[in-house]
Design an enzyme around this catalytic site. Structure first.
Site, PDB file in Angstrom:
ATOM      1  N   ARG A 100       0.875  -1.183   0.000  1.00 58.71           N
ATOM      2  CA  ARG A 100       0.000   0.000   0.000  1.00 58.71           C
ATOM      3  C   ARG A 100       0.903   1.220   0.000  1.00 58.71           C
ATOM      4  O   ARG A 100       1.680   1.427   0.924  1.00 58.71           O
ATOM      5  CB  ARG A 100      -0.908   0.009   1.231  1.00 58.71           C
ATOM      6  CG  ARG A 100      -1.592   1.351   1.424  1.00 58.71           C
ATOM      7  CD  ARG A 100      -2.683   1.329   2.451  1.00 58.71           C
ATOM      8  NE  ARG A 100      -3.871   0.682   1.931  1.00 58.71           N
ATOM      9  CZ  ARG A 100      -5.101   0.892   2.395  1.00 58.71           C
ATOM     10  NH1 ARG A 100      -5.310   1.733   3.378  1.00 58.71           N
ATOM     11  NH2 ARG A 100      -6.142   0.252   1.878  1.00 58.71           N
ATOM     12  N   HIS A 127      -7.350   0.763  -6.489  1.00 59.89           N
ATOM     13  CA  HIS A 127      -7.584  -0.022  -5.272  1.00 59.89           C
ATOM     14  C   HIS A 127      -8.270  -1.326  -5.707  1.00 59.89           C
ATOM     15  O   HIS A 127      -9.443  -1.555  -5.420  1.00 59.89           O
ATOM     16  CB  HIS A 127      -8.460   0.780  -4.302  1.00 59.89           C
ATOM     17  CG  HIS A 127      -8.449   0.268  -2.888  1.00 59.89           C
ATOM     18  ND1 HIS A 127      -7.713  -0.828  -2.499  1.00 59.89           N
ATOM     19  CD2 HIS A 127      -9.094   0.711  -1.768  1.00 59.89           C
ATOM     20  CE1 HIS A 127      -7.901  -1.038  -1.196  1.00 59.89           C
ATOM     21  NE2 HIS A 127      -8.727  -0.121  -0.737  1.00 59.89           N
ATOM     22  N   GLN A 130     -10.296  -3.681  -3.260  1.00 58.54           N
ATOM     23  CA  GLN A 130     -11.571  -3.136  -2.817  1.00 58.54           C
ATOM     24  C   GLN A 130     -12.651  -3.362  -3.863  1.00 58.54           C
ATOM     25  O   GLN A 130     -13.785  -3.737  -3.552  1.00 58.54           O
ATOM     26  CB  GLN A 130     -11.416  -1.634  -2.543  1.00 58.54           C
ATOM     27  CG  GLN A 130     -12.696  -0.973  -2.071  1.00 58.54           C
ATOM     28  CD  GLN A 130     -13.100  -1.409  -0.683  1.00 58.54           C
ATOM     29  OE1 GLN A 130     -12.331  -1.273   0.248  1.00 58.54           O
ATOM     30  NE2 GLN A 130     -14.312  -1.933  -0.517  1.00 58.54           N
ATOM     31  N   ASP A 217     -17.034   7.592  -1.586  1.00 56.53           N
ATOM     32  CA  ASP A 217     -15.741   7.434  -0.908  1.00 56.53           C
ATOM     33  C   ASP A 217     -15.364   8.813  -0.359  1.00 56.53           C
ATOM     34  O   ASP A 217     -15.990   9.822  -0.727  1.00 56.53           O
ATOM     35  CB  ASP A 217     -14.703   6.926  -1.951  1.00 56.53           C
ATOM     36  CG  ASP A 217     -13.305   6.745  -1.369  1.00 56.53           C
ATOM     37  OD1 ASP A 217     -13.179   6.580  -0.134  1.00 56.53           O
ATOM     38  OD2 ASP A 217     -12.330   6.767  -2.151  1.00 56.53           O
ATOM     39  N   CYS A 256     -16.486   2.219   0.655  1.00 56.41           N
ATOM     40  CA  CYS A 256     -15.320   1.366   0.951  1.00 56.41           C
ATOM     41  C   CYS A 256     -14.828   1.560   2.376  1.00 56.41           C
ATOM     42  O   CYS A 256     -14.126   0.693   2.891  1.00 56.41           O
ATOM     43  CB  CYS A 256     -14.207   1.631  -0.056  1.00 56.41           C
ATOM     44  SG  CYS A 256     -13.561   3.311  -0.003  1.00 56.41           S
ATOM     45  N   ARG A 284     -13.818  -8.009   1.796  1.00 56.29           N
ATOM     46  CA  ARG A 284     -12.386  -7.825   1.524  1.00 56.29           C
ATOM     47  C   ARG A 284     -11.629  -9.118   1.826  1.00 56.29           C
ATOM     48  O   ARG A 284     -10.752  -9.529   1.080  1.00 56.29           O
ATOM     49  CB  ARG A 284     -11.823  -6.679   2.388  1.00 56.29           C
ATOM     50  CG  ARG A 284     -12.422  -5.303   2.118  1.00 56.29           C
ATOM     51  CD  ARG A 284     -12.044  -4.810   0.744  1.00 56.29           C
ATOM     52  NE  ARG A 284     -10.616  -4.833   0.555  1.00 56.29           N
ATOM     53  CZ  ARG A 284      -9.779  -3.865   0.966  1.00 56.29           C
ATOM     54  NH1 ARG A 284     -10.261  -2.778   1.533  1.00 56.29           N
ATOM     55  NH2 ARG A 284      -8.475  -3.961   0.755  1.00 56.29           N
TER      56      ARG A 284
HETATM   57  N1   CP Z   1     -11.290   0.386   2.402  1.00 56.92           N
HETATM   58  C1   CP Z   1     -10.029   0.263   2.827  1.00 56.92           C
HETATM   59  O1   CP Z   1      -9.095  -0.010   2.065  1.00 56.92           O
HETATM   60  O2   CP Z   1      -9.883   0.440   4.169  1.00 56.92           O
HETATM   61  P1   CP Z   1      -8.526   0.607   4.951  1.00 56.92           P
HETATM   62  O3   CP Z   1      -7.905   1.912   4.507  1.00 56.92           O
HETATM   63  O4   CP Z   1      -8.910   0.626   6.396  1.00 56.92           O
HETATM   64  O5   CP Z   1      -7.608  -0.540   4.630  1.00 56.92           O
HETATM   65  N1  NVA Z   2      -9.747   6.932  -1.795  1.00 54.57           N
HETATM   66  C1  NVA Z   2      -9.444   6.537  -0.447  1.00 54.57           C
HETATM   67  C2  NVA Z   2      -9.724   5.082  -0.245  1.00 54.57           C
HETATM   68  C3  NVA Z   2      -9.515   4.615   1.155  1.00 54.57           C
HETATM   69  C4  NVA Z   2      -9.725   3.144   1.311  1.00 54.57           C
HETATM   70  C5  NVA Z   2      -8.002   6.869  -0.123  1.00 54.57           C
HETATM   71  O1  NVA Z   2      -7.141   6.625  -0.967  1.00 54.57           O
HETATM   72  O2  NVA Z   2      -7.754   7.369   0.970  1.00 54.57           O
END
Ligand code: CP
Ligand code: NVA
Length: 299
Positions: A100, A127, A130, A217, A256, A284
């Site tokens: 990540r 993502h 997700q 989101d 999400c 997930r």
């Molecule tokens: N939706 C999602 O990816 O959540 P987190 O940022 O908590 O991993």
């Molecule tokens: N678009 C958001 C998604 C979080 C799971 C971010 O990148 O923070």
């Protein structure tokens, strides 16, 4: 499947296969094969996470493997060691990596230099994990996406929206993105996407009209925390009961998470649709186990 780097790089058959496998793994949870027995998977996270971290750690353990969580502050990457060096070291020690971070190119560089299976656990561009969970939820709640309209209300060029646009391109469902003009996907992205079933508007009511799935989101993604002034552009983009009155009967709402009530979604809507939204969060785990199993099978 060797890596999961983006939805863009998957085809419809691969997506469908992963979702079938996820549904099966969900049904037989607790009776898993040990496809990752003897394997250690590094989880390199340079951004915060609740769902992604926990679902991968649990999923890897359920498949018999060992997850090794490495926040950027724990490893030399956080002090400037290049990705390609980190990749070549880890590639000689662990069996797979889940990353990540910010730049999509970092995940791709890691995959190419490490030689081990690499999974994108969120970048600024995509993502994919997700979106697989979201599609599984649509399948469970609505029986699939055929002849369904999906609306996305919020940042039109975030990782989530981009992955959704690629999912619509690959699977062919109607996707209407409602976003302030300043956050809409640029013309070159849409030209490259080449998807007549994806539309973009600055009017949330137009996108939500007759939609079966309404998705939102955060307005400011991770890494944009210092752009608070951008939030004013999202006035009128909150998913509220009044907005949902325009949606198709029997619609579902997806988020999400994490959610900011009173910004992208109202407290009322989130709680009314909590059953779906937390099922989506649970999914997930199942979707990512399907990805891990697919990768393990192809080795
Ligand atoms: N939706 C999602 O990816 O959540 P987190 O940022 O908590 O991993
Ligand atoms: N678009 C958001 C998604 C979080 C799971 C971010 O990148 O923070």
């Amino acid at each position: 499947m060797k890596h999961l780097l983006s939805i863009e790089q998957l085809n419809a058959k691969e997506i469908t296969h992963l979702l079938e496998s996820a549904a099966h793994l969900k049904l037989q949870r607790g009776r898993d094969g040990k496809q990752l027995a003897g394997q250690t998977w590094a989880m390199i996270f340079t951004k915060s996470s609740t769902r992604t971290r926990v679902s991968f750690e649990v999923g890897i353990r359920e498949l018999g493997g060992f997850p090794m969580f490495l926040s950027k502050n724990d490893i030399q990457l956080g002090r400037g060691e290049p990705i390609k060096d980190t990749a070549r070291v880890l590639g000689r020690m662990v069996h797979g990596a889940i990353i990540r971070t910010y730049a999509q190119s970092d995940v791709e560089e890691f995959a190419s230099f490490s030689g081990i299976p690499t999974i994108n656990a969120l970048t600024d561009d995509e993502h994919p994990c997700q979106i697989l969970a979201d599609l599984l939820t649509i399948q469970e709640k609505l029986g699939g996406w055929e002849n369904r309209k999906v609306a996305f209300v919020g940042d039109g060029f975030s990782n989530m929206t981009r992955s959704w646009m690629w999912a619509a391109k690959r699977l062919g469902f109607e996707l209407a993105v409602a976003s302030p003009v300043s956050c809409q996907p640029p013309a070159d992205f849409l030209t490259n996407l080449d998807a007549p079933n994806v539309s973009v508007t600055a009017d949330p009511a137009e996108a939500v009209k007759d939609a079966h799935v309404i998705n939102t989101d955060v307005w400011l993604s991770m890494g944009q925390e210092d752009q608070k002034e951008k939030e004013v552009e999202f006035a009128g983009f909150e998913v509220t009961a009044a907005l949902l009155a325009k949606a198709a009967p029997g619609h579902i709402v997806l988020h999400c998470l994490p959610a900011y009530r009173g910004k992208e979604i109202s407290e009322e809507v989130l709680e009314l649709h909590a059953n779906t939204i937390f099922q989506q969060a649970e999914n997930r785990l199942h979707a990512q186990k399907a990805v891990l199993v697919a990768i393990a099978r192809s080795h």
